[in-house]
Design a protein around this motif. Structure first.
Motif, short mmCIF file in Angstrom:
data_model
loop_
_atom_site.label_atom_id
_atom_site.label_comp_id
_atom_site.label_asym_id
_atom_site.label_seq_id
_atom_site.Cartn_x
_atom_site.Cartn_y
_atom_site.Cartn_z
N LEU A 30 0.83 -1.21 0.00
CA LEU A 30 0.00 0.00 0.00
C LEU A 30 0.86 1.26 0.00
CD1 LEU A 30 -2.79 -1.09 2.51
CD2 LEU A 30 -3.08 -0.64 0.05
N LYS A 31 1.93 1.25 0.78
CA LYS A 31 2.84 2.40 0.82
C LYS A 31 3.50 2.60 -0.55
CE LYS A 31 3.88 2.32 5.74
NZ LYS A 31 4.90 2.08 6.77
N THR A 32 3.94 1.50 -1.16
CA THR A 32 4.61 1.58 -2.46
C THR A 32 3.66 2.08 -3.54
OG1 THR A 32 6.13 -0.20 -1.88
CG2 THR A 32 5.83 0.24 -4.22
N VAL A 87 -5.91 6.85 -3.72
CA VAL A 87 -6.76 7.66 -2.86
C VAL A 87 -5.98 8.29 -1.70
CG1 VAL A 87 -7.56 5.84 -1.30
CG2 VAL A 87 -9.07 7.75 -1.85
N ARG A 88 -4.78 7.80 -1.43
CA ARG A 88 -4.00 8.31 -0.31
C ARG A 88 -2.54 8.50 -0.70
NH1 ARG A 88 -6.03 3.58 2.04
NH2 ARG A 88 -5.14 1.90 1.02
N TYR A 89 -1.86 9.33 0.09
CA TYR A 89 -0.41 9.44 -0.01
C TYR A 89 0.21 8.33 0.83
CZ TYR A 89 -0.77 14.07 -2.16
OH TYR A 89 -1.03 15.11 -3.02
N THR A 125 -1.01 4.23 7.64
CA THR A 125 -0.53 4.27 9.02
C THR A 125 -1.01 3.09 9.87
OG1 THR A 125 -2.39 5.66 9.68
CG2 THR A 125 -0.35 6.79 9.03
N MET A 126 -1.74 2.16 9.26
CA MET A 126 -2.25 1.05 10.07
C MET A 126 -1.12 0.17 10.57
SD MET A 126 -2.45 0.18 6.69
CE MET A 126 -4.02 0.31 5.96
N THR A 127 -1.36 -0.44 11.71
CA THR A 127 -0.39 -1.38 12.28
C THR A 127 -0.57 -2.74 11.59
OG1 THR A 127 -1.89 -2.17 14.00
CG2 THR A 127 -0.54 -0.21 14.52
N PHE A 167 -10.33 14.89 -5.87
CA PHE A 167 -9.01 14.79 -5.25
C PHE A 167 -8.37 16.17 -5.21
CE2 PHE A 167 -7.34 10.19 -5.93
CZ PHE A 167 -8.58 9.65 -5.66
N LYS A 168 -7.83 16.54 -4.08
CA LYS A 168 -7.04 17.77 -3.99
C LYS A 168 -5.63 17.36 -3.57
CE LYS A 168 -6.69 22.39 -2.09
NZ LYS A 168 -7.28 23.38 -1.17
#
Length: 182
Positions: free
Chosen positions: A33-35, A44-46, A51-53, A165-166
């Protein structure tokens, strides 16, 4: 819902294993997900918002495995998580239970190998098996590769959410809503 392990051959001749990601895959899922979030503006996210464990991701994966109307399929190439797709019911209410939402991402280094096509084909098949009548997705308006893929599989555009998206730099992207009747 479990997707039983299946081996497929990619366009480049490489072997790809499709299967449900398991709880023990939680750390790999977070890295994936991070990659994928860092590789394109179309997610949808940076990446820093992932940040999930490991425990939280493990719980998400367990809920998918235990679900009767949601499924996640991961694609592994040489034991590396290369791509992932999932469907989930839009809502449990009778009026919504015929609709599924769809999401997919493939790591950039695996683009062009056919993983997206394979995952999309498998997930549509599972949506039909579950009994969904419609699959829905949203895609950033200038993500032409994804739009072309979805149209190839019979998805049609049915609306646009302007400025959906902004980005950090202040630019906006609209989001196209697409559906496929099953």
């Amino acid at each position: 819902m479990i997707f039983e392990k299946k081996e497929v051959v990619l366009k480049n001749g490489a072997s790809c294993i499709l299967r449900s990601p398991l709880i023990e895959d939680a750390e790999s899922m977070i890295d994936y997900l991070k990659t994928t979030s860092a590789e394109t503006e179309f997610m949808v996210r940076y990446s820093e918002e992932v940040t999930m464990t490991i425990e939280e991701e493990g719980s998400i994966l367990k809920r998918m495995i235990d679900s009767e109307n949601s499924i996640m399929i991961a694609a592994f190439v040489e034991n590396e998580l290369a791509g992932n797709a999932s469907i989930s019911c839009v809502g449990e209410r009778i009026k919504l239970s015929h609709r599924a939402t769809f999401g997919i991402a493939v790591k950039q280094k695996f683009w062009g190998m056919g993983i997206g096509d394979i995952l999309l084909s498998e997930i549509i098949g599972k949506a039909k098996e579950i009994g969904f009548e419609q699959v829905e997705l949203t895609v950033v308006e200038n993500n032409n590769k994804a739009i072309n893929l979805y149209e190839k599989f019979g998805f049609v555009k049915c609306g646009v959410i302007h400025k959906a998206f902004k980005l950090k730099d202040g630019r906006y992207y609209g989001e196209i809503i697409m559906i496929k009747s099953l």
